[in-house]
Write a protein that holds these residues in place. Structure first.
Motif, PDB file in Angstrom:
ATOM      1  N   LEU A   1       1.306  -1.148  -0.455  1.00 55.22           N
ATOM      2  CA  LEU A   1      -0.082   0.261  -0.483  1.00 55.22           C
ATOM      3  C   LEU A   1       1.069   1.307  -0.166  1.00 55.22           C
ATOM      4  N   TYR A   2       2.056   1.547   1.154  1.00 56.15           N
ATOM      5  CA  TYR A   2       2.695   2.720   0.865  1.00 56.15           C
ATOM      6  C   TYR A   2       3.676   2.273   2.050  1.00 56.15           C
ATOM      7  N   LEU A   3       5.094   2.881   2.043  1.00 50.31           N
ATOM      8  CA  LEU A   3       5.705   3.396   3.250  1.00 50.31           C
ATOM      9  C   LEU A   3       5.825   3.883   3.229  1.00 50.31           C
ATOM     10  N   SER A   4       6.218   3.667   5.268  1.00 46.42           N
ATOM     11  CA  SER A   4       5.803   5.682   6.146  1.00 46.42           C
ATOM     12  C   SER A   4       6.959   5.015   6.555  1.00 46.42           C
ATOM     13  N   THR A   5       7.559   6.137   7.037  1.00 49.17           N
ATOM     14  CA  THR A   5       8.597   6.399   8.512  1.00 49.17           C
ATOM     15  C   THR A   5       7.940   6.418  10.124  1.00 49.17           C
ATOM     16  N   ASP A   6       6.665   6.511   9.926  1.00 54.57           N
ATOM     17  CA  ASP A   6       5.834   6.617  10.950  1.00 54.57           C
ATOM     18  C   ASP A   6       4.785   6.507  10.742  1.00 54.57           C
ATOM     19  N   LEU A   7       4.659   5.139  11.509  1.00 50.35           N
ATOM     20  CA  LEU A   7       3.340   4.332  11.648  1.00 50.35           C
ATOM     21  C   LEU A   7       2.258   4.846  12.207  1.00 50.35           C
ATOM     22  N   ILE A   8       2.368   5.623  13.457  1.00 52.36           N
ATOM     23  CA  ILE A   8       1.364   6.245  14.559  1.00 52.36           C
ATOM     24  C   ILE A   8       1.218   7.476  13.205  1.00 52.36           C
ATOM     25  N   THR A   9       1.468   8.542  12.812  1.00 51.91           N
ATOM     26  CA  THR A   9       1.287   9.457  12.416  1.00 51.91           C
ATOM     27  C   THR A   9       0.951   9.411  10.723  1.00 51.91           C
ATOM     28  N   ASP A  10       1.918   8.693   9.958  1.00 54.85           N
ATOM     29  CA  ASP A  10       2.181   8.316   8.386  1.00 54.85           C
ATOM     30  C   ASP A  10       2.905   9.578   8.187  1.00 54.85           C
ATOM     31  N   GLN A  11       3.498  10.170   8.625  1.00 47.89           N
ATOM     32  CA  GLN A  11       4.902  11.440   8.423  1.00 47.89           C
ATOM     33  C   GLN A  11       5.703  10.500   7.164  1.00 47.89           C
ATOM     34  N   GLU A  12       6.363  11.329   6.815  1.00 51.82           N
ATOM     35  CA  GLU A  12       7.294  10.943   5.377  1.00 51.82           C
ATOM     36  C   GLU A  12       6.338  10.346   5.010  1.00 51.82           C
ATOM     37  N   THR A  13       6.211   9.438   3.989  1.00 51.26           N
ATOM     38  CA  THR A  13       5.385   9.098   3.537  1.00 51.26           C
ATOM     39  C   THR A  13       5.883   8.937   2.178  1.00 51.26           C
ATOM     40  N   ILE A  14       6.407   7.979   1.536  1.00 52.79           N
ATOM     41  CA  ILE A  14       7.031   7.734   0.414  1.00 52.79           C
ATOM     42  C   ILE A  14       6.464   7.217  -0.687  1.00 52.79           C
ATOM     43  N   MET A  15       6.400   8.438  -1.431  1.00 54.35           N
ATOM     44  CA  MET A  15       4.828   7.700  -1.890  1.00 54.35           C
ATOM     45  C   MET A  15       5.189   7.950  -3.568  1.00 54.35           C
ATOM     46  N   ALA A  16       6.853   8.413  -4.324  1.00 54.06           N
ATOM     47  CA  ALA A  16       7.198   8.165  -5.805  1.00 54.06           C
ATOM     48  C   ALA A  16       7.689   6.890  -5.926  1.00 54.06           C
TER      49      ALA A  16
ATOM     50  N   LEU B   1       6.482  -0.641   6.487  1.00 56.20           N
ATOM     51  CA  LEU B   1       5.416  -1.734   5.166  1.00 56.20           C
ATOM     52  C   LEU B   1       4.031  -1.037   5.712  1.00 56.20           C
ATOM     53  N   VAL B   2       2.761  -0.357   5.189  1.00 57.05           N
ATOM     54  CA  VAL B   2       1.293  -1.044   5.118  1.00 57.05           C
ATOM     55  C   VAL B   2       0.974  -1.599   4.110  1.00 57.05           C
ATOM     56  N   TYR B   3       0.667  -2.915   4.267  1.00 59.51           N
ATOM     57  CA  TYR B   3       0.241  -3.867   3.116  1.00 59.51           C
ATOM     58  C   TYR B   3      -1.236  -4.448   3.077  1.00 59.51           C
ATOM     59  N   ILE B   4      -1.604  -4.913   2.142  1.00 62.51           N
ATOM     60  CA  ILE B   4      -2.544  -5.700   2.038  1.00 62.51           C
ATOM     61  C   ILE B   4      -1.580  -7.394   2.603  1.00 62.51           C
ATOM     62  N   TYR B   5      -2.353  -7.876   3.845  1.00 63.63           N
ATOM     63  CA  TYR B   5      -1.996  -9.602   3.451  1.00 63.63           C
ATOM     64  C   TYR B   5      -3.178 -10.224   3.638  1.00 63.63           C
ATOM     65  N   ASP B   6      -2.098 -11.607   4.058  1.00 64.85           N
ATOM     66  CA  ASP B   6      -2.848 -12.838   2.912  1.00 64.85           C
ATOM     67  C   ASP B   6      -3.766 -13.270   3.997  1.00 64.85           C
ATOM     68  N   ILE B   7      -4.676 -12.651   4.063  1.00 62.03           N
ATOM     69  CA  ILE B   7      -6.036 -13.111   5.524  1.00 62.03           C
ATOM     70  C   ILE B   7      -6.677 -14.283   4.651  1.00 62.03           C
ATOM     71  N   THR B   8      -6.477 -15.438   5.232  1.00 59.87           N
ATOM     72  CA  THR B   8      -7.418 -16.746   5.299  1.00 59.87           C
ATOM     73  C   THR B   8      -9.294 -16.809   6.572  1.00 59.87           C
ATOM     74  N   GLU B   9      -8.934 -15.937   7.831  1.00 60.83           N
ATOM     75  CA  GLU B   9     -10.357 -16.122   8.224  1.00 60.83           C
ATOM     76  C   GLU B   9     -11.201 -15.547   7.867  1.00 60.83           C
ATOM     77  N   VAL B  10     -11.962 -16.333   7.501  1.00 55.58           N
ATOM     78  CA  VAL B  10     -13.635 -15.374   6.644  1.00 55.58           C
ATOM     79  C   VAL B  10     -14.058 -14.999   7.154  1.00 55.58           C
ATOM     80  N   SER B  11     -13.891 -15.095   8.626  1.00 55.04           N
ATOM     81  CA  SER B  11     -14.985 -14.633   9.769  1.00 55.04           C
ATOM     82  C   SER B  11     -14.125 -13.031   9.609  1.00 55.04           C
ATOM     83  N   SER B  12     -12.942 -12.771   9.417  1.00 64.37           N
ATOM     84  CA  SER B  12     -12.801 -11.428   9.591  1.00 64.37           C
ATOM     85  C   SER B  12     -13.190 -10.678   8.332  1.00 64.37           C
ATOM     86  N   MET B  13     -13.412 -11.477   7.165  1.00 61.97           N
ATOM     87  CA  MET B  13     -13.020 -10.614   6.027  1.00 61.97           C
ATOM     88  C   MET B  13     -14.868  -9.521   5.331  1.00 61.97           C
TER      89      MET B  13
END
Length: 210
Positions: free
Chosen positions: A87-102, A127-139
């Motif tokens: 999804l995107y990279l960031s230097t701060d996962l709490i505030t999402d500051q300094e996101t690397i977009m380019a 890293l913020v990413y889509i993960y391989d979710i397998t638990e159907v009840s969480s979909m």
């Protein structure tokens, strides 16, 4: 009835084809179950990759590999085992500051995030990413419906030997997909990117030096 398993989702797909039901695709005991078992994981991962689903987003701090990459990248950061899509990279996962977009700042390659030389000797990256979710009840229910349509399209001819089913389900799937993605997008707040002047200056200087 609640949808709690891969078998439940596959039975939704069979409902769309008017093709009966199965008992268990995780331990298949007949040809239809074996067919659905072959397609289920592939379709699930495909649908996860097609959209930045909120329910499947995950955060992780990646440590740099001991082996530096070649071809102009400074560091390699192996992704988690459940990684599906960046999804995107960031230097701060709490505030999402300094996101690397380019796109020229990083590259996903051979199971690792390769980071530009502009980021020097950074020892970790967030890293913020889509993960391989397998638990159907969480979909998300909208995702489950799309997955059922995707499976139905994938097995339609083998199950029913009728090409008209593929066309009918494909048209419905496109409509459902547009609605599901629009709703999911509405639940994602706008992302504010703030950059440190000192850090930006250091990176700009690094670029000029290179």
């Amino acid at each position: 009835m609640a949808v709690n398993s891969a078998t439940d989702i596959c039975n939704l797909a069979l409902d769309l084809l008017s093709a009966g039901t199965v008992q268990n695709v995780e331990t298949p005991s007949n040809a239809t179950e074996d067919l659905l078992a072959r397609w289920y994981d592939l379709c699930r991962k495909k649908c996860l990759r097609e959209h930045p689903w909120n329910f499947a987003a995950k955060r992780a701090v990646l440590a740099a590999s001991a082996t530096d990459p070649a071809f102009g990248y400074a560091k390699a950061f192996p992704v988690p085992a459940d990684f599906v899509r960046v999804l995107y990279l960031s230097t701060d996962l709490i505030t999402d500051q300094e996101t690397i977009m380019a796109s020229d700042q990083y590259q996903f390659e051979n199971g690792s995030i390769l980071l530009s030389t502009n980021y020097g000797d950074t020892s970790s990256v967030n890293l913020v990413y889509i993960y391989d979710i397998t638990e159907v009840s969480s979909m998300n229910p909208l995702f489950i419906e799309l997955l059922a349509y995707d499976i139905a399209m994938s097995v339609a001819y083998k199950v029913t030997e009728n090409n008209s089913n593929i066309q009918r389900i494909g048209e419905l799937a496109r409509m459902k997909k547009a609605i599901a993605k629009a709703i999911d997008g509405q639940e994602r707040p706008p992302q504010r990117v703030e950059r440190s002047k000192a850090l930006s200056a250091r990176r700009n200087n690094s670029t000029r030096n290179n």
